[in-house]
Design a protein around this motif. Structure first.
Motif, PDB file in Angstrom:
ATOM      1  N   ASN A 153     -23.725  18.431  22.717  1.00 25.59           N
ATOM      2  CA  ASN A 153     -23.223  19.296  21.651  1.00 25.59           C
ATOM      3  C   ASN A 153     -21.855  19.863  22.047  1.00 25.59           C
ATOM      4  OD1 ASN A 153     -23.554  21.692  23.168  1.00 25.59           O
ATOM      5  ND2 ASN A 153     -25.703  21.861  22.536  1.00 25.59           N
ATOM      6  N   ASP A 154     -21.207  20.534  21.096  1.00 27.44           N
ATOM      7  CA  ASP A 154     -19.839  20.996  21.335  1.00 27.44           C
ATOM      8  C   ASP A 154     -19.736  21.922  22.545  1.00 27.44           C
ATOM      9  OD1 ASP A 154     -19.125  19.466  19.233  1.00 27.44           O
ATOM     10  OD2 ASP A 154     -18.529  21.107  17.903  1.00 27.44           O
ATOM     11  N   LYS A 155     -20.730  22.788  22.691  1.00 26.65           N
ATOM     12  CA  LYS A 155     -20.701  23.713  23.833  1.00 26.65           C
ATOM     13  C   LYS A 155     -20.735  22.950  25.148  1.00 26.65           C
ATOM     14  CE  LYS A 155     -22.651  27.952  22.024  1.00 26.65           C
ATOM     15  NZ  LYS A 155     -23.832  28.800  21.940  1.00 26.65           N
ATOM     16  N   GLU A 156     -21.556  21.909  25.179  1.00 28.39           N
ATOM     17  CA  GLU A 156     -21.674  21.127  26.410  1.00 28.39           C
ATOM     18  C   GLU A 156     -20.379  20.377  26.711  1.00 28.39           C
ATOM     19  OE1 GLU A 156     -26.456  20.116  26.434  1.00 28.39           O
ATOM     20  OE2 GLU A 156     -25.140  19.056  25.029  1.00 28.39           O
ATOM     21  N   ILE A 157     -19.708  19.908  25.651  1.00 33.27           N
ATOM     22  CA  ILE A 157     -18.440  19.197  25.847  1.00 33.27           C
ATOM     23  C   ILE A 157     -17.362  20.163  26.351  1.00 33.27           C
ATOM     24  CG2 ILE A 157     -16.583  17.940  24.689  1.00 33.27           C
ATOM     25  CD1 ILE A 157     -18.738  16.662  22.918  1.00 33.27           C
ATOM     26  N   ILE A 158     -17.342  21.359  25.774  1.00 34.73           N
ATOM     27  CA  ILE A 158     -16.379  22.371  26.236  1.00 34.73           C
ATOM     28  C   ILE A 158     -16.603  22.664  27.716  1.00 34.73           C
ATOM     29  CG2 ILE A 158     -15.682  24.791  26.037  1.00 34.73           C
ATOM     30  CD1 ILE A 158     -16.283  24.585  23.025  1.00 34.73           C
ATOM     31  N   LYS A 159     -17.863  22.801  28.085  1.00 29.45           N
ATOM     32  CA  LYS A 159     -18.208  23.078  29.481  1.00 29.45           C
ATOM     33  C   LYS A 159     -17.763  21.918  30.378  1.00 29.45           C
ATOM     34  CE  LYS A 159     -22.167  24.990  31.920  1.00 29.45           C
ATOM     35  NZ  LYS A 159     -23.639  25.054  31.842  1.00 29.45           N
ATOM     36  N   GLN A 160     -17.982  20.702  29.897  1.00 25.42           N
ATOM     37  CA  GLN A 160     -17.588  19.519  30.661  1.00 25.42           C
ATOM     38  C   GLN A 160     -16.074  19.501  30.908  1.00 25.42           C
ATOM     39  OE1 GLN A 160     -19.363  16.702  31.885  1.00 25.42           O
ATOM     40  NE2 GLN A 160     -17.409  15.976  32.675  1.00 25.42           N
ATOM     41  N   VAL A 161     -15.305  19.810  29.853  1.00 20.96           N
ATOM     42  CA  VAL A 161     -13.847  19.705  29.947  1.00 20.96           C
ATOM     43  C   VAL A 161     -13.236  20.872  30.732  1.00 20.96           C
ATOM     44  CG1 VAL A 161     -11.698  19.663  28.600  1.00 20.96           C
ATOM     45  CG2 VAL A 161     -13.663  18.316  27.851  1.00 20.96           C
ATOM     46  N   THR A 162     -13.768  22.071  30.541  1.00 19.71           N
ATOM     47  CA  THR A 162     -13.143  23.233  31.182  1.00 19.71           C
ATOM     48  C   THR A 162     -13.822  23.635  32.493  1.00 19.71           C
ATOM     49  OG1 THR A 162     -14.528  24.802  29.958  1.00 19.71           O
ATOM     50  CG2 THR A 162     -12.433  24.185  28.951  1.00 19.71           C
ATOM     51  N   LEU A 218     -17.177  20.705  36.670  1.00 17.21           N
ATOM     52  CA  LEU A 218     -18.453  20.671  37.381  1.00 17.21           C
ATOM     53  C   LEU A 218     -18.831  19.282  37.859  1.00 17.21           C
ATOM     54  CD1 LEU A 218     -20.386  23.038  34.946  1.00 17.21           C
ATOM     55  CD2 LEU A 218     -19.431  23.619  37.172  1.00 17.21           C
ATOM     56  N   THR A 219     -18.107  18.245  37.372  1.00 18.93           N
ATOM     57  CA  THR A 219     -18.464  16.880  37.754  1.00 18.93           C
ATOM     58  C   THR A 219     -17.248  16.138  38.301  1.00 18.93           C
ATOM     59  OG1 THR A 219     -18.041  16.101  35.505  1.00 18.93           O
ATOM     60  CG2 THR A 219     -20.324  16.668  36.041  1.00 18.93           C
ATOM     61  N   PRO A 220     -16.869  16.458  39.546  1.00 13.68           N
ATOM     62  CA  PRO A 220     -15.772  15.711  40.153  1.00 13.68           C
ATOM     63  C   PRO A 220     -16.087  14.223  40.106  1.00 13.68           C
ATOM     64  CG  PRO A 220     -16.569  17.453  41.604  1.00 13.68           C
ATOM     65  CD  PRO A 220     -17.507  17.372  40.456  1.00 13.68           C
ATOM     66  N   PRO A 221     -15.119  13.335  39.969  1.00 15.67           N
ATOM     67  CA  PRO A 221     -13.675  13.576  40.067  1.00 15.67           C
ATOM     68  C   PRO A 221     -13.036  14.127  38.789  1.00 15.67           C
ATOM     69  CG  PRO A 221     -14.051  11.271  39.660  1.00 15.67           C
ATOM     70  CD  PRO A 221     -15.400  11.908  39.780  1.00 15.67           C
ATOM     71  N   MET A 222     -13.783  14.320  37.731  1.00 17.12           N
ATOM     72  CA  MET A 222     -13.157  14.885  36.540  1.00 17.12           C
ATOM     73  C   MET A 222     -12.719  16.312  36.831  1.00 17.12           C
ATOM     74  SD  MET A 222     -14.228  14.968  32.595  1.00 17.12           S
ATOM     75  CE  MET A 222     -13.702  16.327  31.540  1.00 17.12           C
ATOM     76  N   PRO A 223     -11.416  16.586  36.636  1.00 23.66           N
ATOM     77  CA  PRO A 223     -10.931  17.937  36.939  1.00 23.66           C
ATOM     78  C   PRO A 223     -11.306  18.917  35.841  1.00 23.66           C
ATOM     79  CG  PRO A 223      -9.127  16.582  36.121  1.00 23.66           C
ATOM     80  CD  PRO A 223     -10.341  15.704  36.157  1.00 23.66           C
ATOM     81  N   SER A 224     -11.117  20.217  36.093  1.00 19.83           N
ATOM     82  CA  SER A 224     -11.291  21.192  35.020  1.00 19.83           C
ATOM     83  C   SER A 224      -9.939  21.339  34.327  1.00 19.83           C
ATOM     84  CB  SER A 224     -11.741  22.530  35.580  1.00 19.83           C
ATOM     85  OG  SER A 224     -10.714  23.100  36.359  1.00 19.83           O
ATOM     86  N   PHE A 225      -9.966  21.441  33.009  1.00 22.79           N
ATOM     87  CA  PHE A 225      -8.726  21.575  32.250  1.00 22.79           C
ATOM     88  C   PHE A 225      -8.624  22.991  31.707  1.00 22.79           C
ATOM     89  CE2 PHE A 225      -9.551  17.075  32.280  1.00 22.79           C
ATOM     90  CZ  PHE A 225      -8.289  16.511  32.397  1.00 22.79           C
ATOM     91  N   GLU A 226      -7.437  23.572  31.818  1.00 21.27           N
ATOM     92  CA  GLU A 226      -7.199  24.872  31.198  1.00 21.27           C
ATOM     93  C   GLU A 226      -6.566  24.615  29.847  1.00 21.27           C
ATOM     94  OE1 GLU A 226      -5.379  28.040  33.322  1.00 21.27           O
ATOM     95  OE2 GLU A 226      -6.463  27.540  35.158  1.00 21.27           O
ATOM     96  N   ILE A 227      -7.376  24.619  28.822  1.00 18.29           N
ATOM     97  CA  ILE A 227      -6.910  24.300  27.481  1.00 18.29           C
ATOM     98  C   ILE A 227      -7.152  25.506  26.593  1.00 18.29           C
ATOM     99  CG2 ILE A 227      -7.186  22.695  25.555  1.00 18.29           C
ATOM    100  CD1 ILE A 227      -8.277  20.661  27.424  1.00 18.29           C
ATOM    101  N   ASP A 228      -6.159  25.873  25.793  1.00 19.81           N
ATOM    102  CA  ASP A 228      -6.382  27.016  24.902  1.00 19.81           C
ATOM    103  C   ASP A 228      -7.331  26.594  23.783  1.00 19.81           C
ATOM    104  OD1 ASP A 228      -4.758  26.160  22.456  1.00 19.81           O
ATOM    105  OD2 ASP A 228      -3.305  25.960  24.080  1.00 19.81           O
ATOM    106  N   PRO A 229      -7.960  27.567  23.112  1.00 18.93           N
ATOM    107  CA  PRO A 229      -8.976  27.235  22.109  1.00 18.93           C
ATOM    108  C   PRO A 229      -8.488  26.296  21.012  1.00 18.93           C
ATOM    109  CG  PRO A 229      -9.097  29.554  22.641  1.00 18.93           C
ATOM    110  CD  PRO A 229      -7.891  29.025  23.355  1.00 18.93           C
ATOM    111  N   VAL A 230      -7.241  26.437  20.579  1.00 19.35           N
ATOM    112  CA  VAL A 230      -6.714  25.563  19.517  1.00 19.35           C
ATOM    113  C   VAL A 230      -6.736  24.108  19.974  1.00 19.35           C
ATOM    114  CG1 VAL A 230      -4.679  24.953  18.150  1.00 19.35           C
ATOM    115  CG2 VAL A 230      -5.269  27.361  18.506  1.00 19.35           C
TER     116      VAL A 230
END
Ligand code: HEC
Length: 128
Positions: free
Chosen positions: A91-100, A103-115
């Motif tokens: 769901n959208d919340k899980e995708i937001i968590k994945q991207v920001t 938690l799952t290296p090697p994927m980095p965390s992204f600092e993306i504004d809400p827009v």
């Protein structure tokens, strides 16, 4: 004599014990407040993002800049997994968590504004 010295030792012990207990309690309090403040911030970010109507085209552009290196130019997967129909699995919340979350290296965390996060979500929803 021996009773008075042992009760002095006892008093010392009790004072030290109280000091240690107090410090421990303070540290615990600080940790808890950091945790809850952080949690609140995350929630605010998610709520803000989900209130927006993103643009899939803008999200596509963002994806090309930030994500294709691992997920492939058409999001069919490379180092990272294929993201087609990802919105049916997460769901959208899980995708937001994945991207920001990072938690799952090697994927980095992204600092993306809400827009921009809502644009990315819209793009992911546009993938079939
Ligand atoms: C450095 C490589 C890398 C980059 C850059 C990257 N990812 Fe990932 N991504 C991964 C890997 C690896 C996984 C799998 C993680 C795992 O094992 O759960 C993943 C997983 C995901 C998932 C969950 C997929 C699933 O099946 O659970 C989503 C959604 C996702 N990435 C979106 C993005 C988006 C959006 C971007 C750009 C903002 C991005 N990724 C950038 C490597 C990357």
């Amino acid at each position: 004599m021996s009773t008075s010295s042992s009760s002095a030792a006892e008093r010392d012990f009790r004072r030290d014990f109280l000091k240690i207990f107090f410090i421990f309690f303070l540290v615990l309090l600080i940790c808890l407040s950091i945790f809850f403040l952080n949690h609140d911030e995350n929630n605010k970010y998610t709520v803000q993002t989900l209130e927006l109507n993103g643009s899939a085209e803008e999200g596509d552009a963002l994806f090309k800049i930030n994500c294709v290196g691992c997920h492939g130019i058409t999001a069919r997967g490379l180092v990272g997994p294929d993201l087609h129909s990802i919105t049916q699995r997460l769901n959208d919340k899980e995708i937001i968590k994945q991207v920001t979350g990072g938690l799952t290296p090697p994927m980095p965390s992204f600092e993306i504004d809400p827009v921009n996060m809502s644009n990315l979500l819209e793009y992911l929803h546009s993938l079939e």
